[in-house]
Scaffold this active site. Structure first.
Site, PDB file in Angstrom:
ATOM      1  N   ILE A 170       0.850  -1.194   0.000  1.00 27.88           N
ATOM      2  CA  ILE A 170       0.000   0.000   0.000  1.00 27.88           C
ATOM      3  C   ILE A 170       0.887   1.245   0.000  1.00 27.88           C
ATOM      4  CG2 ILE A 170      -1.809   1.258   1.231  1.00 27.88           C
ATOM      5  CD1 ILE A 170      -2.523  -1.454   2.571  1.00 27.88           C
ATOM      6  N   GLY A 171       0.788   2.054  -1.031  1.00 30.84           N
ATOM      7  CA  GLY A 171       1.614   3.247  -1.155  1.00 30.84           C
ATOM      8  C   GLY A 171       0.852   4.512  -0.828  1.00 30.84           C
ATOM      9  N   GLU A 214      -9.653  -1.871   4.957  1.00 25.78           N
ATOM     10  CA  GLU A 214      -8.452  -2.020   5.771  1.00 25.78           C
ATOM     11  C   GLU A 214      -8.738  -1.885   7.253  1.00 25.78           C
ATOM     12  OE1 GLU A 214      -4.000  -0.009   6.259  1.00 25.78           O
ATOM     13  OE2 GLU A 214      -5.272   0.540   4.570  1.00 25.78           O
TER      14      GLU A 214
END
Length: 383
Positions: free
Chosen positions: A130-131, A250
């Site tokens: 995840i960026g 998430e």
């Protein structure tokens, strides 16, 4: 003003069959010694286990069959994930791809990206990172500084991401970058891109070691990294809406309740041998909190299944769930007089040590407690 809505959710009849299917799979794995239960299973990397999960049909379960999925409901998937986490199964390799990145590509990605990536995720052979987070930004995603500029047939990315779990082992990373200058609307001009980390052109990954010496986090540098047009996720400038939707996945799942579940199981066994009123009250309190949190998480899964975007409820689950996960090692220290030792052969002692050392990070990943409570306060009209 919004309000919390954690409506009760009744699991479909099919969920019972899927739960048993998962239990049978896990029992076979354990009988053959294919894995040892881990205290934080969704963060434990095991590529071969992920491939076996893929072969058994436990990844991308609710995705369309044309991409390798089984087209089951999100609630059917929920019970399978519960069983995996409760068993301490090492799901870290495929976790992010199955939990959120694949869903993002399925809904917002190009058809080329779907065909190229989703079947590999389902097979347990493709991993994602995840960026989002960046240095000096904390959890304020709207302050993203990574830039993406137009190039020939795609985009050129420059910038840095940090606290990027498993970037050193992932095949892809979905990066949030700014494609338009920062204006009055801080959420405008943000776009998501699928970056192929395997190509290695212009991408440098530097490890960040945890308190216990483990290497999960990374700092990732992008220097003129090219991303083709068909690897843009959604529309240019639509990244903020996708990020907030992605964070609902998430922040709300059973992984936000069960990071220290193996320690809780071991604690119950230890306490049972010499139970007293104090320990019985403490364990009863933990179990009641776990039961309530599970119902909250299941309610959010039901909302996602029905197409809603429960960012407020997901933030609450993550905040309260994190506090619960952090409370377990503290309660264990109070109830059992054992010196936590990370290299101990005793599972309880080692799990306690890992819980004590890793618990501080729980309230950072997925959004800090301050950010989450700000979201909740704003959603409730309190600010």
């Amino acid at each position: 003003m919004d309000s919390f809505r954690f409506d009760p959710v009744e699991l479909p009849a099919s969920a019972k069959a899927f739960r048993q299917e998962a239990r049978d799979f896990l029992a076979g794995e354990l009988d053959r010694g294919m894995f040892t239960p881990h205290r934080n299973s969704w963060n434990t990397f095991d590529a071969e286990f992920s491939r076996r999960c893929g072969s058994a049909g436990f990844i991308g379960m609710h995705w369309p069959k044309r991409y390798g999925g089984r087209e089951v409901s999100a609630l059917d998937r929920f019970v399978v994930i519960e069983e995996m986490l409760a068993a301490g199964a090492p799901m870290g390799a495929h976790w992010v791809a199955d939990r959120q990145s694949g869903n993002n590509i399925l809904v917002n990605g190009s058809e080329a990206a779907r065909q190229q990536i989703l079947p590999r995720i389902v097979a347990g052979e493709c991993y994602f990172a995840i960026g989002m987070s960046e240095p000096n930004s904390g959890s304020d995603l709207a302050s993203v500084g990574m830039r993406a500029t137009r190039g020939d047939g795609g985009w050129i990315l420059n910038g840095t991401k940090i606290w990027t779990s498993s970037a050193h082992r992932a095949h892809y990373l979905i990066a949030l970058a700014r494609t338009a200058p920062l204006g009055d609307d801080r959420h405008a001009g943000l776009t998501q891109f699928i970056v192929d980390l395997g190509e290695g052109k212009g991408v440098t990954t530097r490890p960040i070691y945890n308190l216990y010496g483990g290497h999960d986090f990374n700092e990732v540098f992008f220097d003129d990294v090219f991303v083709a047009d068909d690897m843009l996720v959604g529309e240019e400038g639509g990244g903020w809406q996708m990020v907030t939707g992605e964070l609902a996945f998430e922040r709300s799942g059973p992984d936000r309740l069960l990071s220290t579940y193996q320690l809780l199981r071991q604690l119950i066994d230890r306490v049972a041998a010499r139970a007293d009123e104090r320990s019985e009250v403490a364990i009863g309190r933990l179990i009641s909190h776990l039961t309530t949190l599970r119902q909250m998480s299941l309610s959010v899964a039901g909302m996602l299944e029905s197409g809603k975007s429960p960012e407020l409820e997901a933030s609450a689950v993550k905040d309260v769930g994190t506090a619960f996960e952090q409370e377990i090692p503290e309660m264990a220290r109070l109830l059992i007089d054992v010196e936590p030792t990370i290299d101990s052969d005793d599972f309880y002692t080692e799990a306690l040590a890992m819980g004590v050392l890793s618990a501080p990070s729980f309230s950072i990943r997925g959004g800090t407690r301050e950010i989450l409570r700000g979201i909740i306060a704003k959603g409730l009209g309190l600010r």
